[in-house]
Scaffold this motif. Structure first.
Motif, PDB file in Angstrom:
ATOM      1  N   HIS A  90       0.833  -1.188   0.000  1.00 39.85           N
ATOM      2  CA  HIS A  90       0.000   0.000   0.000  1.00 39.85           C
ATOM      3  C   HIS A  90       0.878   1.251   0.000  1.00 39.85           C
ATOM      4  N   SER A  91       0.366   2.293  -0.595  1.00 40.97           N
ATOM      5  CA  SER A  91       1.127   3.533  -0.701  1.00 40.97           C
ATOM      6  C   SER A  91       1.198   4.253   0.641  1.00 40.97           C
ATOM      7  N   PRO A  92       2.335   4.877   0.954  1.00 44.38           N
ATOM      8  CA  PRO A  92       2.422   5.690   2.189  1.00 44.38           C
ATOM      9  C   PRO A  92       1.559   6.941   2.142  1.00 44.38           C
ATOM     10  N   LEU A  93       0.955   7.206   0.996  1.00 49.26           N
ATOM     11  CA  LEU A  93       0.097   8.379   0.882  1.00 49.26           C
ATOM     12  C   LEU A  93      -1.110   8.276   1.809  1.00 49.26           C
ATOM     13  N   PHE A  94      -1.618   7.051   2.047  1.00 49.66           N
ATOM     14  CA  PHE A  94      -2.773   6.881   2.930  1.00 49.66           C
ATOM     15  C   PHE A  94      -2.440   7.336   4.350  1.00 49.66           C
ATOM     16  N   ALA A  95      -1.308   6.873   4.858  1.00 47.05           N
ATOM     17  CA  ALA A  95      -0.909   7.269   6.216  1.00 47.05           C
ATOM     18  C   ALA A  95      -0.583   8.761   6.268  1.00 47.05           C
ATOM     19  N   THR A 139       3.338  15.279  17.551  1.00 47.80           N
ATOM     20  CA  THR A 139       3.723  13.942  18.022  1.00 47.80           C
ATOM     21  C   THR A 139       2.837  12.875  17.400  1.00 47.80           C
ATOM     22  N   LEU A 140       1.533  13.135  17.323  1.00 46.99           N
ATOM     23  CA  LEU A 140       0.615  12.178  16.694  1.00 46.99           C
ATOM     24  C   LEU A 140       0.938  12.004  15.213  1.00 46.99           C
ATOM     25  N   SER A 141       1.307  13.097  14.563  1.00 53.58           N
ATOM     26  CA  SER A 141       1.654  13.021  13.143  1.00 53.58           C
ATOM     27  C   SER A 141       2.887  12.149  12.916  1.00 53.58           C
ATOM     28  N   ILE A 142       3.917  12.344  13.726  1.00 51.79           N
ATOM     29  CA  ILE A 142       5.129  11.530  13.591  1.00 51.79           C
ATOM     30  C   ILE A 142       4.853  10.078  13.958  1.00 51.79           C
ATOM     31  N   LEU A 143       3.988   9.868  14.950  1.00 49.78           N
ATOM     32  CA  LEU A 143       3.645   8.502  15.358  1.00 49.78           C
ATOM     33  C   LEU A 143       2.967   7.743  14.217  1.00 49.78           C
ATOM     34  N   VAL A 144       2.101   8.406  13.484  1.00 49.93           N
ATOM     35  CA  VAL A 144       1.439   7.773  12.334  1.00 49.93           C
ATOM     36  C   VAL A 144       2.467   7.388  11.270  1.00 49.93           C
ATOM     37  N   LEU A 145       3.434   8.267  11.022  1.00 48.91           N
ATOM     38  CA  LEU A 145       4.466   7.971  10.032  1.00 48.91           C
ATOM     39  C   LEU A 145       5.355   6.808  10.470  1.00 48.91           C
ATOM     40  N   ILE A 146       5.618   6.719  11.766  1.00 44.53           N
ATOM     41  CA  ILE A 146       6.434   5.603  12.268  1.00 44.53           C
ATOM     42  C   ILE A 146       5.681   4.278  12.119  1.00 44.53           C
TER      43      ILE A 146
END
Length: 314
Positions: free
Chosen positions: A56-61, A137-144
């Motif tokens: 799946h593309s990282p665009l979704f996250a 922090t939530l944004s970085i957590l989603v990317l991780i």
């Protein structure tokens, strides 16, 4: 012969993409044009197991992550979010093809790393704003999380990547193939039962696969196990509802096995094959009514009876 189809969803997507591309269709010409496209699809490296493989593309996250960034209210973070979304969309849609879809995560990895560093640096300068710290922090957590379940799973699932070499071709777009790669595929899908020589015409190998085009879906045909058949029987006894099935029409009453598919087979040999099949598989023939004997193989059965009559008269 009863088989359970396992849909190769990703390979079917590639099949549909190629079928809609005039350039791909132009490459398949000649007497093999009907099945040439299927053979080309089977020869491609692909992951056919239905597990998370990070495709799946990282665009979704990133869309979820960008939502958190927009809640920070910081102009620099919002601008970073918009610019990153623009480039991610362009790269994702340009690489969303059967030939290049595997490179989407690799191409977007540097951009995601730079964005994470930018978010951290900008947040450090705004630590006195609680909302900025929380949403960043939530944004970085989603990317991780996306990196773990996307990029790392993509590396883990590489062992399931395989292609298929067509060994023989049966009627109605059914192919006997040899799997190349994916040595651990049976660990996920389970050990497959061997298929009789009456269907494939040769000895079954652990890497053999019977693959068919079922109405545009590429499926692997597997023999159902005894517990599966018992479960179907038990469910039928409880519900008294018939199960739907799809007839591939690869074999018929006048062509009951692989040996009978030979072109220009002598009538005596064909008659002997049919009689042997009747004797060896009586329960199968008991389920065939006289009406089914003539349809949809009416022409073949009538020709067979006519040839028998000519032999008797001669």
């Amino acid at each position: 012969y009863i088989f359970r189809p396992h849909v190769m969803s990703h390979r079917s997507w590639i099949y549909h993409k190629f079928a809609k591309d005039p350039r791909k269709l132009a490459q398949v010409t000649g007497k093999d044009s009907m099945n040439g496209m299927i053979k080309k699809i089977l020869s491609l490296e692909c992951i056919d197991v239905d597990v998370n493989t990070g495709r799946h593309s990282p665009l979704f996250a990133w869309m979820i992550s960008s939502g958190f960034l927009s809640c920070t209210g910081d102009g620099a973070l919002v601008t970073m979010m918009l610019v990153t979304s623009f480039f991610m969309c362009i790269i994702t849609y340009s690489l969303n093809t059967p030939e290049r879809y595997n490179y989407i995560r690799v191409m977007l990895l540097p951009l995601r790393i730079v964005v994470c560093i930018g978010i951290v640096l900008q947040t450090n300068s705004l630590t006195h704003y609680i909302s900025v710290v929380v949403f960043s922090t939530l944004s970085i957590l989603v990317l991780i999380i996306d990196f773990i379940f996307g990029d790392l799973f993509l590396i883990w699932a590489y062992r399931f990547q395989c292609s298929y070499k067509v060994l023989d071709q049966l009627p109605e777009r059914v192919f006997l193939c040899s799997r190349q790669g994916a040595a651990h595929l049976d660990d996920v899908l389970g050990q497959r039962l061997g298929i009789t020589t009456e269907v494939i015409g040769c000895a079954w190998d652990s890497r053999s696969s019977l693959i068919a085009d079922l109405g545009g879906l590429i499926c692997e045909l597997r023999r159902p196990r005894l517990p599966e058949l018992y479960a179907l029987l038990q469910e039928f006894q409880e519900n008294q509802e018939d199960y739907g099935f799809l007839s591939v029409k690869c074999f018929s009453t006048d062509r009951p096995n692989f040996d009978s598919l030979e072109q220009d087979i002598p009538i005596r040999d064909l008659n002997r094959i049919i009689e042997n099949h009747r004797r060896n598989h009586p329960w199968t023939w008991k389920m065939v009514s006289k009406r089914d004997m003539k349809f949809p193989e009416k022409k073949g059965v009538e020709m067979l009876e006519m040839k028998k009559q000519l032999m008797k008269d001669g």
